[in-house]
Design a protein around this motif. Structure first.
Motif, short mmCIF file in Angstrom:
data_model
loop_
_atom_site.label_atom_id
_atom_site.label_comp_id
_atom_site.label_asym_id
_atom_site.label_seq_id
_atom_site.Cartn_x
_atom_site.Cartn_y
_atom_site.Cartn_z
N ALA A 1 63.36 -14.49 122.72
CA ALA A 1 62.08 -14.99 123.24
C ALA A 1 60.88 -14.37 122.56
CB ALA A 1 62.00 -14.75 124.75
N THR A 2 61.04 -13.22 121.91
CA THR A 2 59.88 -12.49 121.38
C THR A 2 59.91 -12.35 119.86
OG1 THR A 2 61.00 -10.37 121.64
CG2 THR A 2 59.75 -11.18 123.52
N VAL B 1 50.05 -0.44 117.29
CA VAL B 1 51.03 -1.53 117.24
C VAL B 1 51.61 -1.71 118.63
CG1 VAL B 1 53.22 -2.29 116.29
CG2 VAL B 1 51.56 -1.10 114.84
N SER B 2 51.71 -2.96 119.07
CA SER B 2 52.36 -3.28 120.34
C SER B 2 53.36 -4.40 120.11
CB SER B 2 51.33 -3.71 121.39
OG SER B 2 50.64 -4.87 120.96
N VAL B 3 54.48 -4.34 120.78
CA VAL B 3 55.54 -5.34 120.64
C VAL B 3 55.83 -5.92 122.01
CG1 VAL B 3 56.58 -4.25 118.62
CG2 VAL B 3 57.33 -3.60 120.91
N ALA B 4 56.48 -7.10 122.02
CA ALA B 4 56.79 -7.82 123.26
C ALA B 4 58.23 -7.60 123.71
CB ALA B 4 56.53 -9.31 123.08
N ASN B 5 59.05 -6.96 122.90
CA ASN B 5 60.45 -6.75 123.26
C ASN B 5 60.55 -5.87 124.51
OD1 ASN B 5 63.28 -5.46 123.11
ND2 ASN B 5 63.34 -7.01 121.50
N LEU B 6 61.49 -6.19 125.39
CA LEU B 6 61.64 -5.44 126.65
C LEU B 6 62.01 -3.98 126.42
CD1 LEU B 6 63.48 -8.06 128.89
CD2 LEU B 6 61.07 -7.43 128.94
#
Length: 896
Positions: A66-67, A87-92
């Motif tokens: 999904a990311t 840096v920011s990521v969307a992974n859980l």
């Protein structure tokens, strides 16, 4: 050995020697990496790590689906994003999850990477449960091939997709295959690989239906054909007519059962008017020239299912693929001068993996007779058959230790040496005690001719020879006076010493020596012992090892006050047996009412322990289970006596020797009988709670069980007459007494005084073969026992503990037979009273409800049958299984 006292001045040691003994290198503890790797806690920690790793990878990969659009640009930068706060990521699972999932999905195997998580999950479950729940090697094979096949297939199918379904590895291999074979060839190869992987993992069965055709006579063929046109349902049960004139021969078709097998020949049978005959089966024990089994059937043809059932009953295997189509017609020459009942024809059923069976088919009272003979092995027809007795005689003797052939006995390196084993002799102390003894005796006008001393680990024995005319009783009465003059505790006078013309005075040493268990077990006397159950208890006063055979005792009674070495003595006995016996030769039944003394032996449950069927714990702590176990041992004893009676043996040693020589038939129930040692740590508690229910089976086992290899070791700290009754004492000739509080207790356990004069800490008296010997018990610490049990427990053992016969308590059975529909009118009131008070006591019902004992007892039995209270626990109240009124009401509603 005895040393005569001499006045000698101690030699002075040189300063160099003193310095050499004073300065000793300090010992450094080393970590045993092998033991750490085998530790159960290490396995559980690693299991938790693998499980967390599987969960982490699974969540990260699933989140990537999904990311991946948001995180792909950042993931291409690599590990540098871990330290970049912008840096920011969307992974859980955060940045690490984004990097790991990007590696597995985009660069490695795509969606097939989820199979890698299953491998970590399988490893983690196996390590946490400490047993093989899943096969790691098989899972690794499936995961390896599955990842390759699935990644290449997904890359080929979705090769134009924006998402990397097959990963970098899948794309590379797919493009390589397309370049060599093209799209159609690659699709065919991948389909073949997927089918092969599916077949290899699931092994599906591709069995085509086979139509069974009955074998009929030529005369019946035409009639059957007409019946098929009108009645199709009768194909399964064709009408078979008996042969009247022409003989018919049945032979195998092209696919023979075996090349050297004989064809099946059916000789003509004269038809009779009776339409059917009885079916009987008669078996004999041994296969000789006579028929071993006789079958009579109504038709001339024997269905294969009948033969299969016969062979199955004789432990033979018949292939399922064989059908009646395997038998076809074949011509055969008729023997000359053959009558209808002179020579039966033979049907040969060749073996699959076991010895063959020869089935003889012939007429018997109008039917067919099958004679089944067992061959010892495959051999030509003209070779004589080997007799079963000769075959058994050629077998090697039965060896029970082959059950666990890789079992290793514990080594002496698991034990420790406690202190210095060398006995310290202080000449000044010996001389002083000698003078005090002589002086005290002279004060009462008693002269002695000779005195000598034997120095032991904790006690020194002074042997004196009194002058002529001195009565022994005078010296015996001076026991307290000599103790006063020596200012020592534990003076014991032996007047006279058995087998010697001397009187012994035992005086405790000022400096005592610890007797280590390792010293006894490494002694030549124990290592070369030929005893059936050798036990090393301790050392005598003359420093010799005391090693005896438990089987010759045959039961042992131990008593002593709290903290005087009783539990250490039990451990010494058990450790001795563990070092000398194989798990197939010895089993323990451990009873521990205190619940903590014998719990260290639970690790060896699958090797040395015995228990009741359907019990979770092998170490018995509950009183009711103790009663059931003792009664089960009585049943085991009776069963063993029945086996000895059938074998014509008097004891277990003769029986096992006869069984090892293969003179007893296991098919008749004979088996190798291991020794069983019952150990009860606190007998007084059992007598107080159960009384006669425990005393009666104990007394019965003590009277009869020694001949069948069941031996008892009973320990108690209260050697009073109501605990150790006369019935028990009469059957326990071997007794051990540690320090007790009074002379009465000493007489109860030993039938003699002296145990009250012991100094404790392993100082003990043992009564064996009519002689009382003073010993210093061997010391084995709890960590040492832990090492020994862990060493044994980590080895391969039996699938479960040794199971005793099942015993059902009649009283418990009676309580369960109550009809809940015929309850007492006060049943609900009694149930509410019991739940409110949380005490399952019959006397409570009597007092509160003003009932008689009989009605209160019936109410309590009905409450037990209804599941409101637990079983009887002797003098203790029953356990209340329901805690609240609301729960009780729901329970009563369910009962109706």
């Amino acid at each position: 050995m005895a040393n005569k006292l001499k006045k000698e001045t101690p030699k002075k040691k040189s300063p160099a020697a003193a310095d050499k003994k004073t300065w000793k290198p300090e010992k450094t503890e080393q970590i045993d990496l092998k033991a750490l790797a085998k530790d159960e806690r290490t396995h559980k920690i690693l299991g938790a790590v693998f499980l967390l790793l599987a969960i982490f990878l699974g969540i990260a990969i699933l989140s990537y689906f999904a990311t991946w659009r948001q995180d792909q640009d950042e993931a291409f930068r690599g590990s540098s994003i871990l330290w970049d706060d912008k840096v920011s990521v969307a992974n859980l699972m955060g940045k690490i999850g984004a990097l790991v999932s990007h590696f597995f999905i985009y660069k490695a195997f795509g969606i097939a990477s989820l199979l890698v998580c299953t491998f970590f999950f399988v490893v983690g479950i196996n390590l946490l449960s400490s047993r093989k729940v899943f096969s790691i090697s098989r899972n690794l094979k499936y995961v390896t091939l599955g990842v390759l096949v699935l990644s290449v297939s997904m890359a080929f199918i979705f090769r134009n997709s924006e998402f990397s379904w097959g990963g970098g590895v899948g794309r590379m291999m797919s493009n390589w295959l397309i370049g060599i074979l093209g799209n159609i060839g690659t699709a065919a190869i991948l389909l073949l690989m997927a089918a092969g992987y599916f077949i290899w993992q699931f092994n599906p069965a591709f069995n085509l239906p086979v139509k069974n055709k009955p074998v009929t006579t030529p005369e019946a063929t035409e009639e059957d054909d007409t019946e098929e046109a009108t009645e199709p349902e009768e194909e399964k049960q064709p009408v078979v007519k008996p042969v009247v004139a022409e003989p018919m021969v049945i032979k195998p078709r092209a696919n023979k059962l075996k090349e050297d097998g004989e064809p099946a020949v059916v000789k003509p049978v004269i038809a009779e008017e009776k339409p059917s005959y009885d079916f009987t089966l008669v078996e004999k024990e041994e296969a000789e020239e006579e028929p071993a089994a006789t079958l009579t059937v109504n038709d001339m043809f024997v269905e294969k299912e009948v033969v299969a059932d016969m062979l199955h009953s004789r432990d033979e295997i018949v292939p399922e693929e064989e059908t009646e189509e395997d038998i076809v017609e074949e011509e055969a020459p008729e023997p000359e001068e053959e009558t209808q009942q002179s020579k039966p024809s033979v049907l040969v059923i060749p073996p699959v993996s076991k010895p063959s069976k020869i089935v003889t088919v012939g007429p018997n009272d109008g039917g067919l007779t099958l004679e089944i003979k067992t061959n010892a092995e495959e051999k030509p027809e003209n070779e004589p058959e080997i007799k079963s007795a000769e075959t058994v005689a050629k077998l090697p003797p039965y060896e029970p230790t082959l059950d666990l052939k890789d079992y290793k006995y514990p080594g002496l390196d698991l034990l420790e040496t406690h202190g210095s084993e060398k006995i310290v002799q202080d000449p000044a102390e010996l001389e002083e005690n000698k003078n005090q003894i002589i002086s005290t005796l002279r004060n009462y006008a008693i002269e002695i001719q000779k005195i000598s001393a034997t120095v032991g680990p904790t006690v020194t024995l002074y042997e004196i020879v009194p002058a002529a005319g001195v009565r022994i009783s005078r010296i015996r009465n001076l026991e307290d006076d000599i103790a006063l003059s020596l200012a020592a505790l534990g003076i014991r006078i032996i007047a006279p010493i058995p087998g010697k013309g001397t009187i012994g005075i035992e005086v405790p040493n000022t400096r005592k020596t610890v007797v280590s268990m390792k010293t006894l077990l490494e002694s030549e006397k124990f290592q070369n012992s030929a005893h059936s159950l050798p036990i090393a208890i301790g050392k005598r006063i003359d420093n010799t090892d005391f090693i005896v055979d438990l089987a010759s005792m045959p039961h042992l009674l131990m008593a002593g006050a709290t903290g005087q070495g009783k539990s250490v003595g039990l451990n010494a006995i058990l450790v001795s047996l563990l070092y000398k016996k194989h798990p197939s030769q010895l089993k323990f039944v451990l009873v521990d009412p205190k619940k903590v003394e014998l719990s260290i032996y639970k690790t060896i449950e699958h090797h040395f322990l015995a228990k009741l069927p359907n019990e979770d714990e092998a170490i018995i702590t509950d009183t009711r289970k103790v009663i059931n176990t003792l009664n089960a041992l009585c049943i085991e004893m009776d069963n063993r006596y029945d086996l000895l009676k059938e074998a014509g043996c008097r004891n277990i040693k003769e029986y096992n020797s006869k069984f090892a020589a293969r003179k007893l038939n296991p098919e008749k129930g004979h088996q190798y009988l291991p020794f069983i040692v019952l150990v009860v740590d606190e007998f007084a508690d059992l007598i107080m709670t159960a009384g006669k229910e425990v005393e009666m089976p104990i007394a019965r086992l003590a009277q009869l069980a020694r001949a069948v290899g069941i031996h008892l070791i009973i320990a108690t700290q209260r050697p009073s007459v109501n605990i150790i009754t006369g019935t028990i004492k009469a059957n326990f000739p071997a007794r051990i007494a540690f320090k007790v509080s009074s002379k009465i207790d000493s007489r109860t356990i030993l039938d003699a005084g002296g145990a009250e004069q012991l100094i404790g800490k392993g100082d003990m008296l043992i009564s064996f073969n009519g002689e009382i010997v003073r010993l210093q018990c061997a010391f084995v610490d709890t960590p040492e026992v832990d090492k020994i049990t862990d060493f044994i427990g980590y080895q391969e053992g039996y699938p479960q503990a040794f199971l005793l016969p099942e015993y059902v308590d009649e009283k418990e059975q009676e309580g369960k037979d109550f009809d809940l529909g015929d309850r007492d009118s006060l049943f609900e009131d009694a149930a509410k009273l019991i739940v409110i008070s949380q005490s399952g006591s019959t006397s409570l019902l009597q007092r509160k409800m003003k009932l008689g004992y009989n009605r209160a007892g019936r109410l309590m039995d009905q409450l037990e049958a209804a599941g409101i209270v637990g079983p009887n626990q002797g003098s203790k109240p029953r356990e209340v299984l329901i805690k609240t009124d609301m729960e009780l009401q729901q329970h009563l509603d369910l009962l109706g």
